[in-house]
Design a protein around this motif. Structure first.
Motif, PDB file in Angstrom:
ATOM      1  N   CYS A 190       0.831  -1.195   0.000  1.00 16.85           N
ATOM      2  CA  CYS A 190       0.000   0.000   0.000  1.00 16.85           C
ATOM      3  C   CYS A 190       0.878   1.262   0.000  1.00 16.85           C
ATOM      4  O   CYS A 190       1.668   1.488   0.915  1.00 16.85           O
ATOM      5  N   CYS A 222      -0.130   3.832   3.068  1.00 23.60           N
ATOM      6  CA  CYS A 222       0.286   3.640   4.462  1.00 23.60           C
ATOM      7  C   CYS A 222       1.657   2.975   4.534  1.00 23.60           C
ATOM      8  O   CYS A 222       2.125   2.631   5.624  1.00 23.60           O
ATOM      9  N   CYS A 231      -5.966   2.219   7.706  1.00 23.51           N
ATOM     10  CA  CYS A 231      -5.866   2.632   6.301  1.00 23.51           C
ATOM     11  C   CYS A 231      -7.003   1.952   5.546  1.00 23.51           C
ATOM     12  O   CYS A 231      -7.027   0.730   5.425  1.00 23.51           O
ATOM     13  N   CYS A 285      -6.468   0.023   1.659  1.00 18.47           N
ATOM     14  CA  CYS A 285      -5.915  -1.340   1.612  1.00 18.47           C
ATOM     15  C   CYS A 285      -6.624  -2.243   2.623  1.00 18.47           C
ATOM     16  O   CYS A 285      -6.187  -3.366   2.859  1.00 18.47           O
TER      17      CYS A 285
END
Ligand SMILES: [Zn+2]
Length: 405
Positions: free
Chosen positions: A319, A322, A333, A336
């Motif tokens: 991701c 993050c 987050c 994701c």
């Protein structure tokens, strides 16, 4: 009609818009009056200019004089007089209007200065004809005024994402191929190893063109559900080796919501040569993902199924929002789903059954191999720009689109 700055009691967005519109309308009227109407009332040139400059000064003082100009007044009445919770929108409004008013005043001044200079240049020893011209400039339309400014457009975020992705592969030596959006059953399904009545067809909720029942199934028309038919069309035309990317719109019978749309965008890729391996696929996609999302992202391949590739995989990138931790500060987050991975595309080695359909053009599955991949552009644009509703991309709301200008 003279404009006076009204007191504001209502600080809602609508009320602020209204107040701003009234002020700008009054400003426009004043500018018009100054540039088109003044200077007429006197017979001599000099007197006409003197009058114009006096009108100019009172116009300027009315709007931007520090002591009592409209700008000072709105600052005092609208901003300083606003309740605490309205300070922000009121401040924003006053700032915007200040910029706008100052621009208009500067423009009016430039325009007056220019027509005066031109007028003086035309003056000495002038003929009656040129005198006439000069007067026409004064009295009628002043062609020396700056033209209406046309705002320069910007790429739509989906198109920008699409061009970025295509660019990454073009730099790897891929060329761009395109094909029809209204496609036959043969190219959309059959030649991609979706036999008639195969359950894999059910995964793509297809929009069919009406009135095709009398034709054999493979000739029936539909809106393509993926850009993959262009793989077959290109292999029919070009012999291997082949490296293409295929950007385009596709359609499925999905009702519009925050993550679905009946029309969306895909980019598909295909590479065919002798001795192409899964290692080439991994290396290419790993490079492309780093080029798109930053050199620190990691890629991850999970087994999957597509009728036209074997083996098939789904590709995830760590991701990029993050950094793979699943958390943004103290918050989870969301993009994701706290997993630290985002699915970005599907891929695989071209199924030998697909090559059978274009075998006669040099694609003997015993001699060539290849890989293919496909990704949804809109979803990547959503992630990239932090947009939470796909529909914003297609509603054409200028307030949304301006943010990307
Ligand atoms: Zn994340």
């Amino acid at each position: 009609m003279a404009y006076t700055v009204p007191k504001l009691t209502d600080y809602s967005a609508a009320a602020l818009d209204r107040a701003s519109a009234e002020l700008l309308a009054a400003l426009e009227q004043d500018v018009r009056k100054l540039l088109f109407d003044s200077g007429k009332r006197s017979s001599s040139h000099e007197a006409a200019w003197k009058l114009r400059w006096e009108e100019w000064k009172s116009f300027r003082d009315k709007w931007i004089s520090r002591k009592s100009g409209v700008l000072t007044q709105i600052n005092d009445v609208w901003l300083k007089g606003s309740p605490k919770e309205a300070k922000r929108p009121a401040g924003q409004l006053v700032n915007d209007l200040r910029k706008r008013v100052e621009e208009e005043v500067a423009r009016a001044e430039a325009s007056l200065t220019r027509s005066e200079e031109e007028d003086q240049r035309a003056s000495p020893g002038q003929s009656f004809a040129s005198m006439d011209d000069a007067l026409r400039t004064l009295e009628g339309v002043d062609i020396t005024l700056p033209g209406a400014r046309r705002p320069i457009g910007a790429e739509h975020p989906v198109m920008r994402t699409m061009h970025e992705i295509v660019g990454v592969f073009q730099r790897l030596g891929y060329s761009v191929a395109e094909g029809p959006v209204v496609e036959t059953d043969y190219y959309n399904f059959e030649a991609l190893n979706f036999p008639p009545d195969h359950p894999a067809r059910d995964t793509q909720d297809t929009l069919f063109i009406a009135g095709q029942q009398s034709k054999p199934q493979r000739e029936r028309l539909l809106l393509r559900t993926h850009t993959s038919p262009v793989q077959i069309r290109t292999m029919e035309k070009m012999r291997p080796p082949l490296r293409i990317v295929i950007p385009g719109t596709v359609h499925r019978n999905d009702p519009p919501d925050a993550s679905h749309s009946p029309m969306f965008h895909q980019i598909e890729g295909l590479a065919v040569d002798t001795n192409i391996t899964f290692g080439d696929l991994k290396g290419t996609l790993d490079h492309a993902m780093k080029a798109l999302f930053g050199s620190s992202v990691k890629t991850h391949f999970r087994p999957s199924f597509f009728p036209f590739t074997e083996p098939s995989a789904e590709v995830f990138v760590s991701c990029f929002l993050c950094g793979g931790s699943g958390k943004r500060g103290a918050d989870p987050c969301r993009p994701c789903k706290q997993s630290g991975w985002i699915e970005v595309l599907g891929c695989g080695m071209v199924d030998p059954n697909v090559f059978e359909f274009v075998k006669d053009n040099g694609y003997d599955p015993k001699k060539v191999s290849g890989f293919a991949f496909g990704m949804g552009v809109d979803r990547l644009a959503l992630l990239k720009y932090g947009v939470d509703d796909l529909q914003y991309f297609f509603q054409g709301d200028v307030r949304f689109l301006q943010q990307f200008g």
